[in-house]
Write an enzyme that holds these catalytic residues in place. Structure first.
Site, PDB file in Angstrom:
ATOM      1  N   GLU A 454       0.850  -1.193   0.000  1.00  0.00           N
ATOM      2  CA  GLU A 454       0.000   0.000   0.000  1.00  0.00           C
ATOM      3  C   GLU A 454       0.882   1.239   0.000  1.00  0.00           C
ATOM      4  OE1 GLU A 454      -4.042   1.478   2.355  1.00  0.00           O
ATOM      5  OE2 GLU A 454      -3.095  -0.427   2.826  1.00  0.00           O
ATOM      6  N   GLU A 726      -1.794   0.953  13.575  1.00  0.00           N
ATOM      7  CA  GLU A 726      -2.983   1.314  12.795  1.00  0.00           C
ATOM      8  C   GLU A 726      -4.262   1.108  13.600  1.00  0.00           C
ATOM      9  OE1 GLU A 726      -4.846   0.356   8.381  1.00  0.00           O
ATOM     10  OE2 GLU A 726      -3.470  -1.077   9.297  1.00  0.00           O
TER      11      GLU A 726
END
Length: 929
Positions: A454, A726
């Site tokens: 990503e 996260e």
């Protein structure tokens, strides 16, 4: 008075005095041992007549000379005069160099390989050129589709890596402008370029469906500008006369997959004159029409090194290196192995049950292979990077020597500006985790994460984190550059600010809090750095996004029914539904309509756009009233009775002053009822501490901060985290990685609390743009004995802090830089103003500590939760008796005044219940009650 001018700066960069525009703004710092305010400044170029400016400004002062020409170089000096008439000496001469080119001056072609060995093929290009005269000055302008490094006569031109970084390659590239005078000589010179694909050729996408967005092969372009002794110039450019080949040690390179290096393929002398390149084909010219611009920001560089902390033998018998710090970069490896022997390095952020935790990487292999030459080799991947703390080493020749490995840390080379320290080691580690997370995710662009398949410029992440980014590092140039790509993406999509910038995820769609980066980040640059030019440059972008919101909100002035990320990763969200938050997504979306309209109206006022200011100010008020009418009850409750909902209402100014206080009280009540457990996601987390503090509940903010259970900021720290995660539970208490499909251990969004540590807990904030005026207003909290912050402001070093004296008072100190003032708000005193210099005050300690008499079956839950030590001790003891019951008590209890402890423990099995009185007594013993 002893005053002197220091740190004269040109435009936004801190690494060198480089002018990326013809009329660069200038900044300087004055240091003085006495209170000092500037009345005037004098500036001169090359020792000429000074230009006097009757101004008190010393940050981003307009260029007072004729515009610079391309390739210009001048010596700049500054001196200042105080309001008392005291004049400083001239500053040390600063060599200012222009880095831009004239219109039409860029002539270099983009070249690539005629015979690549497959897609995304790394390669090298070279040429030789004759220089007939002595070189007075030589400047290299270079860029690429992909990443590159240039060497001249065998020496790299600079220490930057991954040049030119990632921009919206469709329309924007940046070029370096490196002084290479010391590398060019009279006679024959060799210029070499080594390159790879990186972002240009990476396959972007999810679930294994990645695709290349920009090109299949990397390309490079360079233009060497020589100024010769006779006053003439010579320009060498990349074109079809260059030669290029798929040669050199790097045989494959990918950001996601890693790099393959074969030391047997080394080419000694390839970038020096006389090398035989007759077997190399002519380079192929690529049809790229983008004209690069001067880079306004510092490049990516190697910014640190970390040694191996431990060599681990895993349960399966593998060898793993632990560097003790989750970081972003690559390994430098020294090894002697048999010719052709290949070593494999796999990188990951965590171990799971003793083995390398690679599942969060998804389709990214994050693997480097090193093939030995047979001699003493030094390997360091050049055109990739990994996010890792651990590296698994396979096929090492002999016993692994930890001294053979060094982790090389890379980041955009921004100047560090913010430091925090307190008596609480876990909070200190939390702050360091935020710093490391920012460094690792500020590699050319602000990314969500640096490790998996990503690593994209998610707009929502930087929207919520930008104030913290501006506190910790001088990120003005970095974010200004990225915002230019935001504007280009918006121009192609009708004003929509995409989920990610640069956009590689298909047609852009609007999403609240993500698209609002277009309005929030420019205002942060103005507020924190005093960068009015950034606000003006990006004002059209702010306005374009706002017009998208106006259309979406329609006649009801409410954004309803569309896709939203919402309060992403609320701790209540299931692992496979990260958007499943407690706060209704329409409430979040419509609140941000008001927020962006308010910011745009404020920007219009600052920039003198009177009609816009009135128009959007009126719209903001009507949208605010629509939000209140739709989502707030007559009693002042929000229909989503959640932490994030009230934090937004307070922080975004959605309600009047009286209702704001009532909502602050309700927010504090909810936080207390929840046992001081955080209940916010991406939207609420950055603002909840401020929302509590401004409504008089800093104690509740402190309780949230110091919580160590799951979820909390400090939970990850207790689990050994060295960056921000996260998810609140990226790693579960049993050492298992969260089962969700997206789980990163380096994601800065929740680290936005660090900004509150600076301006809330330690009490130093900007009261005017760029810290032209400062606020000193510390918020002492129970559980911390002292806290302090240092901030390198555009005007100089500022400090604020407090400490217990042991005598019922607090000692507060502050340092205010020259040419600024501070508004000081201390407990029990009326606000007052001070000038520059060092200050100290002693005030009564305002903190109160609740103390429950003892813990027993009949003790009210409210009394327990109000006593921080008793609450924490009770949770620990009950969990020790029965883990399931402990979890139920922590997460399933409404800590209300009217209920005794026995109510929450109703239905507990007899054998467990029988052990609880002893647990209560252990709590009482710990508390000496």
């Amino acid at each position: 008075m002893n005053a002197r001018v220091t740190r004269v700066r040109v435009e936004r960069r801190n690494d060198a005095p480089l002018a990326d525009v013809p009329a660069p703004r200038l900044s300087w710092i004055v240091e003085s041992d006495q209170p000092w305010r500037q009345a005037a400044a004098e500036l001169r170029l090359d020792g000429g007549d000074p230009v006097r400016l009757e101004t008190g400004e010393s940050v981003f002062v307009d260029w007072p000379f004729p515009p610079l020409a391309p390739h210009a170089r001048h010596e700049l000096q500054v001196r200042t005069t105080s309001t008392d008439g005291v004049r400083t000496e001239w500053s040390e001469p600063l060599t200012v160099r222009s880095t831009f080119l004239a219109d039409g001056e860029w002539q270099a072609s983009f070249i690539g390989l005629a015979e690549p060995a497959g897609v995304a093929c790394p390669g090298r290009a070279r040429t030789e050129v004759e220089v007939a005269q002595d070189v007075v000055r030589a400047t290299l302008y270079a860029t690429g589709g992909g990443v590159y490094q240039v060497s001249i006569n065998g020496a790299d031109v600079d220490d930057a890596v991954l040049k030119p970084g990632w921009t919206d390659y469709h329309e924007r590239l940046v070029h370096e402008a490196t002084d290479v005078t010391g590398l060019v000589r009279t006679g024959t010179n060799a210029i070499g370029i080594r390159f790879a694909g990186a972002w240009w050729t990476e396959e972007f996408g999810f679930h294994g469906g990645g695709r290349r967005i920009y090109g299949d092969q990397p390309v490079v372009a360079a233009q060497l500008h020589l100024e010769l002794a006779d006053g003439t110039t010579q320009v060498i450019v990349t074109d079809e006369s260059w030669r290029g080949a798929a040669v050199g040690p790097i045989t494959a390179s990918s950001l996601y997959q890693g790099e393959a290096i074969d030391a047997r393929r080394a080419l000694p002398g390839w970038d020096q004159a006389g090398f035989d390149d007759s077997g190399w084909p002519a380079a192929v010219v690529s049809d790229i029409s983008v004209v690069p611009e001067a880079d306004p920001a510092e490049p990516v560089r190697r910014v640190g090194e970390v040694s191996v902390a431990e060599v681990i033998a895993t349960p399966s018998g593998k060898t793993v290196l632990d560097f003790g710090q989750n970081l972003v970069g690559r390994l430098r490896v020294r090894v002697t192995g048999l010719e052709g022997h290949t070593i494999t390095l796999r990188h990951a952020e965590v171990l799971e049950h003793g083995e390398l935790g690679t599942r969060p990487l998804r389709y990214a292999k994050a693997t480097d292979t090193l093939t030995c030459s047979g001699g003493a080799d030094v390997f360091e991947p050049e055109f990739t990077f990994h996010g890792f703390r651990y590296a698994e080493v396979e096929n090492w020749p002999g016993e692994v020597d930890p001294g053979a490995f060094t982790a090389v840390v890379i980041s955009s080379d921004m100047r560090r500006t913010g430091w925090f320290e307190s008596s609480h080691e876990l909070v200190n580690r939390l702050h360091e985790n935020v710093v490391w997370g920012m460094k690792g995710n500020f590699v050319s662009i602000p990314t969500d994460c640096p490790q998996r398949d990503e690593r994209l410029g998610w707009t929502g992440d930087i929207q919520v984190f930008s104030p913290t980014a501006a506190t910790l590092f001088d990120s003005d140039g970095f974010l200004t550059s990225w915002l230019r790509d935001v504007a280009l993406e918006q121009a192609r999509s009708g004003g929509v600010c995409p989920f990610v910038v640069p956009n590689v995820l298909g047609d852009p769609k609007p999403a609240t809090a993500w698209g609002d980066a277009a309005t929030v980040v420019p205002m942060v640059l103005f507020q924190r750095f005093g960068d009015r030019a950034a606000l003006a440059e990006h004002y059209p972008s702010m306005k374009a996004w706002m017009e998208v919101l106006v259309d979406l909100a329609g006649d009801r002035l409410l954004w309803e029914g569309d896709f939203q990320f919402g309060d992403w990763l609320d701790p209540a969200a299931p692992p496979d539904q990260p958007g499943g938050a407690r706060t209704d997504k329409d409430i979040v979306a419509s609140a941000h309509v008001v927020r962006s309209a308010t910011l745009l109206a404020e920007a219009a006022t600052i920039l003198g756009h009177g009609e816009d200011a009135a128009h959007y100010g009126d719209y903001a008020e009507r949208a605010r009233q629509a939000w209140v009418n739709e989502y707030v009850t007559g009693a002042g409750r929000i229909v989503s009775d959640s932490q994030t909902a009230y934090a937004m209402a307070i922080s975004y100014g959605l309600v009047d002053a009286e209702t704001t206080q009532a909502m602050g009280d309700r927010l504090a009540e909810i936080v207390r009822r929840d046992g001081y457990i955080i209940g916010t996601g991406f939207v609420g987390t950055p603002i909840i501490a401020d929302a509590l503090s401004v409504t008089g509940h800093a104690d509740a903010a402190g309780r949230l901060l110091l919580q160590t259970g799951l979820p909390s900021w400090l939970y990850a720290v207790t689990m050994g985290a060295t960056t921000i995660w996260e998810r609140w539970d990226s790693m579960l208490p049993d050492g298992t990685i969260n089962p969700g499909e997206m789980t990163s251990f380096n994601h800065y969004a929740f680290g936005a609390i660090a900004d509150w540590l600076h301006h809330g807990l330690a009490g130093l904030a900007a009261a005017a743009p760029g810290y032209r005026a400062i606020t000193i207003a510390p918020l002492p909290i129970e559980g911390i004995e002292h806290a302090s912050v240092r901030q390198e402001t555009p005007y100089g070093l500022a400090e604020s802090g407090w400490a217990e004296t042991g005598e019922g008072t607090l000692r507060v100190h502050a340092t205010i830089p020259a040419n600024t003032t501070a508004q000081v708000t201390l407990p029990g005193r009326e606000p007052f103003e001070v000038g520059s210099g060092s200050h100290e005050w002693e005030v009564a300690d305002p903190r109160t500590v609740s103390s429950v008499e003892s813990i027993g079956w009949g003790t009210p839950l409210g009394a327990i939760v109000d006593d921080r030590r008793a609450h924490e001790a009770l949770l620990a003891e009950v969990a020790a008796v029965d883990a399931e019951l402990g979890d139920r008590l922590r997460h399933g209890t409404a800590w209300a005044d009217g209920q005794p402890l026995e109510t929450m423990l109703f239905g507990v099995p007899g054998e467990v219940r029988e052990q609880l009185p002893a647990a209560f007594e252990r709590v009482n013993a710990v508390l000496a009650r």
